[in-house]
Motif scaffolding. Structure first.
Motif, PDB file in Angstrom:
ATOM      1  N   LEU A 100       0.923  -1.065   0.138  1.00 41.00           N
ATOM      2  CA  LEU A 100       0.068  -0.022  -0.099  1.00 41.00           C
ATOM      3  C   LEU A 100       0.817   1.346  -0.091  1.00 41.00           C
ATOM      4  O   LEU A 100       0.163   2.187   0.111  1.00 41.00           O
ATOM      5  CB  LEU A 100      -0.934  -0.085   1.161  1.00 41.00           C
ATOM      6  CG  LEU A 100      -2.017  -1.119   1.157  1.00 41.00           C
ATOM      7  CD1 LEU A 100      -2.781  -0.924   2.510  1.00 41.00           C
ATOM      8  CD2 LEU A 100      -2.906  -1.208   0.077  1.00 41.00           C
ATOM      9  N   VAL A 101       2.243   1.117   0.053  1.00 38.46           N
ATOM     10  CA  VAL A 101       3.147   2.129   0.166  1.00 38.46           C
ATOM     11  C   VAL A 101       4.198   1.911  -1.160  1.00 38.46           C
ATOM     12  O   VAL A 101       4.693   0.895  -1.375  1.00 38.46           O
ATOM     13  CB  VAL A 101       3.803   2.273   1.606  1.00 38.46           C
ATOM     14  CG1 VAL A 101       2.824   2.871   2.494  1.00 38.46           C
ATOM     15  CG2 VAL A 101       4.260   1.074   1.824  1.00 38.46           C
ATOM     16  N   PRO A 102       4.544   3.222  -1.694  1.00 41.63           N
ATOM     17  CA  PRO A 102       5.517   2.985  -2.696  1.00 41.63           C
ATOM     18  C   PRO A 102       6.854   2.520  -2.451  1.00 41.63           C
ATOM     19  O   PRO A 102       7.408   1.857  -3.669  1.00 41.63           O
ATOM     20  CB  PRO A 102       5.632   4.323  -3.423  1.00 41.63           C
ATOM     21  CG  PRO A 102       5.247   5.496  -2.344  1.00 41.63           C
ATOM     22  CD  PRO A 102       4.106   4.497  -1.680  1.00 41.63           C
ATOM     23  N   ALA A 140      -1.644  -0.066   8.072  1.00 43.53           N
ATOM     24  CA  ALA A 140      -1.172  -1.362   7.381  1.00 43.53           C
ATOM     25  C   ALA A 140      -0.384  -0.597   6.026  1.00 43.53           C
ATOM     26  O   ALA A 140      -0.640   0.239   5.480  1.00 43.53           O
ATOM     27  CB  ALA A 140      -2.574  -1.810   6.741  1.00 43.53           C
ATOM     28  N   VAL A 141       0.959  -1.456   5.884  1.00 45.31           N
ATOM     29  CA  VAL A 141       1.585  -1.241   4.544  1.00 45.31           C
ATOM     30  C   VAL A 141       1.309  -2.112   3.537  1.00 45.31           C
ATOM     31  O   VAL A 141       1.887  -2.053   2.453  1.00 45.31           O
ATOM     32  CB  VAL A 141       3.086  -1.236   5.290  1.00 45.31           C
ATOM     33  CG1 VAL A 141       3.250  -0.216   6.087  1.00 45.31           C
ATOM     34  CG2 VAL A 141       3.553  -2.592   5.387  1.00 45.31           C
ATOM     35  N   GLY A 142       0.479  -3.069   3.916  1.00 46.35           N
ATOM     36  CA  GLY A 142      -0.164  -4.109   2.474  1.00 46.35           C
ATOM     37  C   GLY A 142      -1.327  -4.758   2.819  1.00 46.35           C
ATOM     38  O   GLY A 142      -2.073  -4.396   3.796  1.00 46.35           O
ATOM     39  N   VAL A 143      -1.992  -5.400   2.051  1.00 47.93           N
ATOM     40  CA  VAL A 143      -3.185  -6.064   2.139  1.00 47.93           C
ATOM     41  C   VAL A 143      -3.004  -7.312   1.363  1.00 47.93           C
ATOM     42  O   VAL A 143      -2.456  -7.600   0.418  1.00 47.93           O
ATOM     43  CB  VAL A 143      -4.123  -5.225   1.450  1.00 47.93           C
ATOM     44  CG1 VAL A 143      -4.097  -5.151  -0.069  1.00 47.93           C
ATOM     45  CG2 VAL A 143      -5.767  -5.653   1.512  1.00 47.93           C
ATOM     46  N   GLY A 154       2.189  -7.110  -5.902  1.00 43.45           N
ATOM     47  CA  GLY A 154       1.621  -6.097  -6.412  1.00 43.45           C
ATOM     48  C   GLY A 154       2.115  -4.890  -5.760  1.00 43.45           C
ATOM     49  O   GLY A 154       2.231  -4.978  -4.326  1.00 43.45           O
ATOM     50  N   ASN A 155       1.707  -3.780  -6.119  1.00 41.45           N
ATOM     51  CA  ASN A 155       1.812  -2.441  -5.348  1.00 41.45           C
ATOM     52  C   ASN A 155       0.809  -1.673  -5.695  1.00 41.45           C
ATOM     53  O   ASN A 155       0.558  -1.019  -6.832  1.00 41.45           O
ATOM     54  CB  ASN A 155       3.410  -1.633  -5.561  1.00 41.45           C
ATOM     55  CG  ASN A 155       3.452  -0.584  -4.653  1.00 41.45           C
ATOM     56  OD1 ASN A 155       2.755   0.307  -4.590  1.00 41.45           O
ATOM     57  ND2 ASN A 155       4.382  -0.584  -3.754  1.00 41.45           N
ATOM     58  N   ARG A 156      -0.094  -1.317  -5.100  1.00 43.62           N
ATOM     59  CA  ARG A 156      -1.408  -0.560  -5.247  1.00 43.62           C
ATOM     60  C   ARG A 156      -0.956   0.965  -5.176  1.00 43.62           C
ATOM     61  O   ARG A 156      -1.670   1.663  -5.961  1.00 43.62           O
ATOM     62  CB  ARG A 156      -2.656  -0.728  -4.131  1.00 43.62           C
ATOM     63  CG  ARG A 156      -2.955  -2.294  -4.100  1.00 43.62           C
ATOM     64  CD  ARG A 156      -3.532  -2.810  -5.727  1.00 43.62           C
ATOM     65  NE  ARG A 156      -4.668  -2.106  -5.808  1.00 43.62           N
ATOM     66  CZ  ARG A 156      -5.878  -2.434  -5.648  1.00 43.62           C
ATOM     67  NH1 ARG A 156      -6.054  -3.514  -4.881  1.00 43.62           N
ATOM     68  NH2 ARG A 156      -6.696  -1.547  -5.896  1.00 43.62           N
ATOM     69  N   ALA A 157      -0.058   1.390  -4.671  1.00 35.01           N
ATOM     70  CA  ALA A 157       0.355   2.935  -4.779  1.00 35.01           C
ATOM     71  C   ALA A 157       1.062   3.190  -6.198  1.00 35.01           C
ATOM     72  O   ALA A 157       0.941   4.221  -6.733  1.00 35.01           O
ATOM     73  CB  ALA A 157       1.217   3.098  -3.507  1.00 35.01           C
ATOM     74  N   THR A 158       1.856   2.198  -6.452  1.00 38.57           N
ATOM     75  CA  THR A 158       2.290   2.538  -8.085  1.00 38.57           C
ATOM     76  C   THR A 158       1.580   1.840  -9.110  1.00 38.57           C
ATOM     77  O   THR A 158       1.881   1.968 -10.214  1.00 38.57           O
ATOM     78  CB  THR A 158       3.780   2.082  -8.067  1.00 38.57           C
ATOM     79  OG1 THR A 158       3.940   0.610  -7.661  1.00 38.57           O
ATOM     80  CG2 THR A 158       4.463   2.762  -6.930  1.00 38.57           C
ATOM     81  N   ASP A 159       0.722   0.949  -8.888  1.00 36.46           N
ATOM     82  CA  ASP A 159       0.018  -0.065  -9.549  1.00 36.46           C
ATOM     83  C   ASP A 159       0.958  -0.997 -10.615  1.00 36.46           C
ATOM     84  O   ASP A 159       0.660  -1.379 -11.593  1.00 36.46           O
ATOM     85  CB  ASP A 159      -0.854   0.725 -10.662  1.00 36.46           C
ATOM     86  CG  ASP A 159      -2.199   0.164 -11.155  1.00 36.46           C
ATOM     87  OD1 ASP A 159      -2.595  -0.936 -10.370  1.00 36.46           O
ATOM     88  OD2 ASP A 159      -2.668   0.466 -12.314  1.00 36.46           O
ATOM     89  N   ASP A 160       2.170  -1.219  -9.692  1.00 35.82           N
ATOM     90  CA  ASP A 160       2.732  -2.287 -10.409  1.00 35.82           C
ATOM     91  C   ASP A 160       2.316  -3.608 -10.040  1.00 35.82           C
ATOM     92  O   ASP A 160       2.015  -3.758  -9.012  1.00 35.82           O
ATOM     93  CB  ASP A 160       4.382  -1.950 -10.019  1.00 35.82           C
ATOM     94  CG  ASP A 160       5.304  -2.871 -10.468  1.00 35.82           C
ATOM     95  OD1 ASP A 160       4.939  -3.171 -11.902  1.00 35.82           O
ATOM     96  OD2 ASP A 160       6.450  -3.427  -9.816  1.00 35.82           O
TER      97      ASP A 160
END
Length: 257
Positions: A108-110, A197-200, A226-232
């Motif tokens: 959830l964080v880049p 939270a830093v992840g899900v 996956g990374n929801r902050a960067t959409d990677d």
């Protein structure tokens, strides 16, 4: 032990064999890795020696072998809370003592990049099984010693492992802010982030809360898919998944070199 009785509706074990896991007494090591996907059990099989494959029943695939001499079982728990609870309770009846969830998550964080790892100190979130075992809105803590051993093992292997809180949810789509076919979207991830939270992902809160209730030592080791902050999004995660076994196997076996 209650599981040694004839099967009843209250506890349907037959000759000590559980109703869901494809194994029986004496088949489980004290240390168990729990991925979600049964196909990941097959993926990791060739990394163990002296493997006994007990097959698969529903979403539960199970093998027992040795990682660099240390006895280890790998048992898939399926997706989400209900099937994961079944796996943990039946593993406890069969003699499991230490549990490590190995699986994937989205950051959830880049700064937590795909291909890296998270070893959570705790899990929060919104899982029905977690609330059933420990109450609504609770924080489930990882075993501190086991989490520290995972961090040391990752460092020894030269792998980047973050720590922090992870959020778990019963929903892969709406509960993780993915759009539905009708265009509906939600905004749960911002709330998880505000709560620290830093992840899900979908199982950590269940693993930790059920294990704590059963008196098992438990921790989680999560590959960042996956990374929801960067959409990677990590399209090839097999190396990440294999490293989960290397890290967990070293941590559980106390391996130093």
């Amino acid at each position: 032990m209650a599981a040694d009785r004839s099967p009843t509706a209250r506890l349907p074990f037959a000759d000590g064999r559980p109703p869901h896991l494809p194994c029986g007494p004496g088949d489980i090591a004290a240390d168990v890795l729990v991925p979600g996907d049964p196909d990941r059990v097959a993926l990791l099989r060739d990394m163990l020696d002296d493997v006994r494959d007990f097959g698969r029943r529903r979403e539960f695939a199970l093998i027992t072998g040795r990682y660099r001499g240390h006895p280890l079982s790998i048992c898939s728990g399926g997706i989400g809370g209900p099937s994961t609870e079944i796996a943990l309770v039946e593993l406890a009846y069969l003699g499991a003592k230490r549990i490590i969830r190995i699986g994937g998550m989205s950051a959830l964080v880049p700064e937590i990049a795909t291909g890296s790892y998270l070893i959570p100190d705790a899990a929060i979130g919104a899982t029905g099984v977690g609330a059933l075992y420990a109450g609504q809105g609770f924080e489930a803590r990882a075993d501190a010693g086991l989490a520290a051993s995972l961090r040391a093992a990752a460092t020894a292997l030269g792998l980047k492992a973050h720590h922090g809180t992870v959020a778990s949810t019963d929903s892969y789509y709406l509960g993780q802010d993915r759009p539905l076919p009708n265009g509906r979207e939600a905004a749960f991830l911002d709330g998880f982030a505000r709560d620290g939270a830093v992840g899900v992902e979908m199982e950590a809160q269940v693993i930790l809360s059920v294990a704590n209730a059963l008196g098992l030592r438990a921790a989680c080791l999560l590959g960042v898919h996956g990374n929801r902050a960067t959409d990677d999004w990590l399209t090839d995660y097999e190396p990440t998944q294999r490293n989960l076994l290397h890290v967990a196997g070293r941590a559980l076996g106390g391996l130093q070199d």
